[in-house]
Design a protein around this motif. Sequence first.
Motif, PDB file in Angstrom:
ATOM      1  N   LEU A 183      20.637  74.167  36.250  1.00 51.89           N
ATOM      2  CA  LEU A 183      22.094  74.183  36.337  1.00 51.89           C
ATOM      3  C   LEU A 183      22.703  74.917  35.148  1.00 51.89           C
ATOM      4  N   ASP A 184      21.874  75.691  34.455  1.00 53.18           N
ATOM      5  CA  ASP A 184      22.329  76.257  33.187  1.00 53.18           C
ATOM      6  C   ASP A 184      21.864  77.695  33.029  1.00 53.18           C
ATOM      7  N   LYS A 185      22.189  78.258  31.866  1.00 49.85           N
ATOM      8  CA  LYS A 185      21.793  79.618  31.514  1.00 49.85           C
ATOM      9  C   LYS A 185      20.454  79.665  30.771  1.00 49.85           C
ATOM     10  N   LYS A 186      20.128  78.612  30.057  1.00 50.71           N
ATOM     11  CA  LYS A 186      18.930  78.624  29.216  1.00 50.71           C
ATOM     12  C   LYS A 186      17.637  78.547  30.017  1.00 50.71           C
ATOM     13  N   THR A 187      17.600  77.684  31.035  1.00 47.95           N
ATOM     14  CA  THR A 187      16.350  77.473  31.771  1.00 47.95           C
ATOM     15  C   THR A 187      15.809  78.768  32.382  1.00 47.95           C
ATOM     16  N   PRO A 188      16.623  79.546  33.125  1.00 48.43           N
ATOM     17  CA  PRO A 188      16.095  80.815  33.654  1.00 48.43           C
ATOM     18  C   PRO A 188      15.703  81.793  32.554  1.00 48.43           C
TER      19      PRO A 188
END
Length: 724
Positions: A183-188
Amino acid sequence: MTSARASAIAAINNYKSNGQAWNFRETPTNEIFGTNVFGDSVMKDRLPKSVYKALQATIKQGKPLDPTIADAVALAMKDWAIEKGATHYAHVFYPLTGLTAEKHDSFLSPTGDGDAIFEFSGKELIQGEPDASSFPSGGLRATFEARGYTAWDPTSPAYILDNPNGTTLCIPTAFCSWTGEALDKKTPLLRSMQALDKQARRVLSLFGHKDVGQVSASCGPEQEYFLIDRNFYFARPDLVMTGRTLFGAKPPKGQEFEDQYFGAIPERVLAFMLEVERDLYKLGVPVKTRHNEVAPGQYEIAPVYENANIATDHQQSIMQTLTRVAQKYGMSCLLHEKPFAGINGSGKHVNWSMGCKLGNLLEPGETPHANMQFLVFCAAVIRAVHLHGDLLRAVVAHSGNDHRLGANEAPPAIISIFLGEQLADVFEQIEKGKATSSKSSGTLTVGVHTLPPLPQHAGDRNRTSPFAFTGNKFEFRAVGSAQSIAGPLVALNTIVAESLDYIATELEKATGGDMAKLPQAVETLLQQIVSEHKAVIFNGNGYAQEWHDEAKKRGLPNLKATPDALSVLTSPTNIALFEKYGVLTERELRSRYEIYMERYCKDINTEAQSAIQIAKTMILPAAYRYQGELVGTAHKLKDLGKTVHIGTLDTLTTLVGELEAGIIALEKAAGHHGGGDIQAEVAHFHGTVIPAMVALREIADQVESILPDDLWPLPTYREMLFIK
């Protein structure tokens, strides 16, 4: 001049800084750098050796985190933070708003006997639980499905955030749903870095390198921004609501004198910059450059490049710090891509490379034609950008960036690569057969005996290129100033990983593990890549119409507006790409498409509603007043038997009628929606609402040009851009 504008100017004249003085002579910057970071030296001092080694294996080698060390890390982190004055800790994450989010919890825990103690466990460090239903999810989470998790990212160091009333321990985290979807920018971003690492090491192993450690993407983003006085800011409802001016006549002077760029920095602005840098130094952000930018009131801050994940977290801190510190100096920091029409907008140039123990893998050396390993990695980037230029355009697509991409102030929406004279020549030689030479750097003399000879680079730079090779890195210049750099980095890492995968597979087939066959295999493969993908290489003027015509012949996409660009996110090719490398699932990718399309509609709708309100309640009443004054003057002159000139009255009366009609037209356009179909809604906002806003602005700006200064209700461009 209206009382609001007069009061604003008076406040500027009487301004006194609330900023905190800092004596760099007593405390040099190297002594404050990283003092608020739970970094390597702090961990080494405070953690048991076995815990430190295990944690470093995760941070530096990408090995899975050993959960058994969490309690020891949490204890050391808590003690360090409390010594720094922290009362709370916060899991900091980066939801799909593109902003920074925080959930704060106290270290203090009641004991049940009227006392309290400081507690912070490994479980609390590793995992938090903010509400996932109130963040954009694009359908991944329904409103009633609230559970979401933050997960500690040990590869990005925790830090202390200072506040006048205390400090907070900030822990960078990933953010996912109860079902494990990002649900975020960091994980991908972390996933894409894993993919790049895996494929890059495959290629390096073919060159005989076995112990290269982790291959990491690196990034150094250049942040452009505007500063205006806060008194002006709060007198402009459009800036407060949308981040840009929806009305404003062109001032007598803009940037045509070219006197702002690299000019002397105004005293108040420099004081602000110094405090920004001091705060960022404490957070370990390696800021390097500050200067005036091209447009009046525009500036830039740039760090040296570092690990892409950490650089992304630091970039969020830079934007927050700029915004926060500006207030202390009576200013507002505008991060929008186009706060003012008619002058340069702001971008965020992302300098991207990759490296490992061997060094920078995009370092050409003195003789790039003979640097086989460099040529392979550079060719991988060329292939990636040619095959996936549409994706690179999509990840910089949003309503703010539409105002600058394609204009003669920013790269065109056509994604191409500038290699420079030296590398372009090398790859041309490769295509024809074999590269045997590299154009050498020269020496530049300027004709003054007292000045030393200057080393001259083998190629020039090209500011009109959206993706330019600049020595030992590529500069992605199309990124917008207000957006997170995570999305562009995810795309870059993934498409280059795909190209490296292709190259590794082809070379493995051709060599069969025989190193002696590698040079010929590389030569053959490079010839093929250059021949098939040279269409993306362009060293000329990206602003010229001739290039647009030529790019069309070459088959390069020209996705001029956000709706067109976003549509490629969910193409079967891009879905397959992200799924193959484990970066984004189809559901996660489609969710982002929905979120970005909805955000486009919300942004334009907010602008339209703001424009309607300002035009109806501020500009139109001011026009009515002047119209009344002109009518009254005309009657008095007529009564006195004097000649009555009504040219201005006629012009204003026509404009008032057009202004009323423009307001009605925009109200009608903004009142229509796409009936629940997001694509139809986006098409309506782009094709109908935006033209109605542009038409209303053109009329309002003409009204501004003839209204008396004391009646115009909004701070003008002349005031906002030039009064410091």
